[in-house]
Design a protein around this motif. Sequence first.
Motif, PDB file in Angstrom:
ATOM      1  N   SER A  64       0.853  -1.187   0.000  1.00 55.54           N
ATOM      2  CA  SER A  64       0.000   0.000   0.000  1.00 55.54           C
ATOM      3  C   SER A  64       0.889   1.238   0.000  1.00 55.54           C
ATOM      4  O   SER A  64       2.119   1.131   0.079  1.00 55.54           O
ATOM      5  N   LYS A  65       0.274   2.392  -0.071  1.00 54.92           N
ATOM      6  CA  LYS A  65       1.041   3.636   0.005  1.00 54.92           C
ATOM      7  C   LYS A  65       1.684   3.715   1.390  1.00 54.92           C
ATOM      8  O   LYS A  65       1.035   3.496   2.401  1.00 54.92           O
ATOM      9  N   MET A  66       2.981   4.008   1.411  1.00 51.56           N
ATOM     10  CA  MET A  66       3.716   4.078   2.674  1.00 51.56           C
ATOM     11  C   MET A  66       3.214   5.261   3.499  1.00 51.56           C
ATOM     12  O   MET A  66       3.117   6.376   2.974  1.00 51.56           O
ATOM     13  N   PRO A  67       2.860   5.031   4.771  1.00 53.43           N
ATOM     14  CA  PRO A  67       2.454   6.148   5.622  1.00 53.43           C
ATOM     15  C   PRO A  67       3.569   7.186   5.724  1.00 53.43           C
ATOM     16  O   PRO A  67       4.759   6.842   5.623  1.00 53.43           O
ATOM     17  N   GLU A  68       3.198   8.424   5.919  1.00 53.93           N
ATOM     18  CA  GLU A  68       4.150   9.536   5.942  1.00 53.93           C
ATOM     19  C   GLU A  68       5.274   9.317   6.953  1.00 53.93           C
ATOM     20  O   GLU A  68       6.425   9.640   6.692  1.00 53.93           O
ATOM     21  N   MET A  69       4.950   8.757   8.112  1.00 50.01           N
ATOM     22  CA  MET A  69       5.957   8.560   9.163  1.00 50.01           C
ATOM     23  C   MET A  69       6.591   7.167   9.118  1.00 50.01           C
ATOM     24  O   MET A  69       7.398   6.826   9.974  1.00 50.01           O
ATOM     25  N   GLY A  70       6.223   6.341   8.147  1.00 52.55           N
ATOM     26  CA  GLY A  70       6.789   5.009   8.019  1.00 52.55           C
ATOM     27  C   GLY A  70       5.990   3.965   8.781  1.00 52.55           C
ATOM     28  O   GLY A  70       4.872   4.224   9.237  1.00 52.55           O
ATOM     29  N   VAL A  71       6.580   2.779   8.916  1.00 50.95           N
ATOM     30  CA  VAL A  71       5.914   1.672   9.614  1.00 50.95           C
ATOM     31  C   VAL A  71       6.838   1.061  10.662  1.00 50.95           C
ATOM     32  O   VAL A  71       8.063   1.106  10.539  1.00 50.95           O
ATOM     33  N   ASN A  72       6.212   0.478  11.679  1.00 53.68           N
ATOM     34  CA  ASN A  72       6.912  -0.306  12.692  1.00 53.68           C
ATOM     35  C   ASN A  72       6.537  -1.760  12.490  1.00 53.68           C
ATOM     36  O   ASN A  72       5.393  -2.062  12.148  1.00 53.68           O
ATOM     37  N   VAL A  73       7.493  -2.654  12.722  1.00 56.22           N
ATOM     38  CA  VAL A  73       7.224  -4.084  12.629  1.00 56.22           C
ATOM     39  C   VAL A  73       7.639  -4.717  13.952  1.00 56.22           C
ATOM     40  O   VAL A  73       8.788  -4.590  14.381  1.00 56.22           O
ATOM     41  N   LYS A  74       6.683  -5.374  14.596  1.00 58.24           N
ATOM     42  CA  LYS A  74       6.949  -6.089  15.850  1.00 58.24           C
ATOM     43  C   LYS A  74       6.974  -7.575  15.519  1.00 58.24           C
ATOM     44  O   LYS A  74       6.068  -8.092  14.875  1.00 58.24           O
ATOM     45  N   VAL A  75       8.026  -8.270  15.974  1.00 57.97           N
ATOM     46  CA  VAL A  75       8.207  -9.684  15.673  1.00 57.97           C
ATOM     47  C   VAL A  75       8.163 -10.488  16.969  1.00 57.97           C
ATOM     48  O   VAL A  75       8.893 -10.191  17.914  1.00 57.97           O
ATOM     49  N   ASP A  76       7.298 -11.504  17.008  1.00 60.17           N
ATOM     50  CA  ASP A  76       7.233 -12.446  18.126  1.00 60.17           C
ATOM     51  C   ASP A  76       7.464 -13.841  17.581  1.00 60.17           C
ATOM     52  O   ASP A  76       6.852 -14.231  16.582  1.00 60.17           O
ATOM     53  N   ILE A 118       2.426  -5.250  11.766  1.00 52.77           N
ATOM     54  CA  ILE A 118       2.928  -4.131  10.971  1.00 52.77           C
ATOM     55  C   ILE A 118       1.995  -2.960  11.240  1.00 52.77           C
ATOM     56  O   ILE A 118       0.793  -3.055  10.982  1.00 52.77           O
ATOM     57  N   THR A 119       2.557  -1.867  11.784  1.00 52.94           N
ATOM     58  CA  THR A 119       1.751  -0.739  12.232  1.00 52.94           C
ATOM     59  C   THR A 119       2.296   0.568  11.670  1.00 52.94           C
ATOM     60  O   THR A 119       3.509   0.768  11.638  1.00 52.94           O
ATOM     61  N   SER A 120       1.399   1.467  11.282  1.00 55.26           N
ATOM     62  CA  SER A 120       1.797   2.806  10.855  1.00 55.26           C
ATOM     63  C   SER A 120       2.414   3.523  12.048  1.00 55.26           C
ATOM     64  O   SER A 120       1.869   3.490  13.154  1.00 55.26           O
ATOM     65  N   ALA A 121       3.556   4.173  11.829  1.00 61.93           N
ATOM     66  CA  ALA A 121       4.222   4.904  12.911  1.00 61.93           C
ATOM     67  C   ALA A 121       3.412   6.117  13.357  1.00 61.93           C
ATOM     68  O   ALA A 121       3.558   6.576  14.485  1.00 61.93           O
ATOM     69  N   GLY A 122       2.538   6.615  12.514  1.00 63.55           N
ATOM     70  CA  GLY A 122       1.749   7.784  12.843  1.00 63.55           C
ATOM     71  C   GLY A 122       0.320   7.501  13.258  1.00 63.55           C
ATOM     72  O   GLY A 122      -0.397   8.392  13.694  1.00 63.55           O
ATOM     73  N   ASN A 123      -0.121   6.235  13.123  1.00 59.47           N
ATOM     74  CA  ASN A 123      -1.504   5.894  13.446  1.00 59.47           C
ATOM     75  C   ASN A 123      -1.560   4.437  13.884  1.00 59.47           C
ATOM     76  O   ASN A 123      -1.604   3.536  13.060  1.00 59.47           O
ATOM     77  N   GLU A 124      -1.551   4.217  15.195  1.00 62.43           N
ATOM     78  CA  GLU A 124      -1.490   2.844  15.703  1.00 62.43           C
ATOM     79  C   GLU A 124      -2.721   2.016  15.374  1.00 62.43           C
ATOM     80  O   GLU A 124      -2.696   0.792  15.456  1.00 62.43           O
TER      81      GLU A 124
END
Length: 140
Positions: A64-76, A118-124
């Motif tokens: 998708s279009k990359m969010p303005e602030m990027g993305v965070n990825v949490k790995v378990d 995978i979460t938007s850095a600007g919108n959880e």
Amino acid sequence: MPLKSYLFVALAFVGLTLTACSKKGAIEPKPEEEGLKAVLENVAEGQFSAAPGSSYTFQVKVTSKMPEMGVNVKVDAITDPGGIVFPQNPVATSKDSIINITLVGLEPIRTVKVSLTITSAGNEKNSIPKVFWITNKSDE
């Protein structure tokens, strides 16, 4: 006669006031982010994959279009069955559409359930989950 001149001045003042107020325009709401979409590469999403050793690198590809602030990825990573947690290195916030992730500490002949968020850095609230299983096929 003086009443006409006062009326004209008052109407002119009201007209100028209305014109000035309408030029400011309405405040436009901030556009919402596009919902995140991503695929996993070098692993079979929702299925079993094989690792040739104790570490394994795969990619998260944001489609998708990359969010303005990027993305965070949490790995378990948790053994399945057994529920033993294998701590993983944190993944830095990224604005790249392809994010390399290396799983570490995979024990020989043991299956691990890997869960990604995978979460938007600007919108959880803009996040997606991904799951797959991986087995270290080496005997060392």
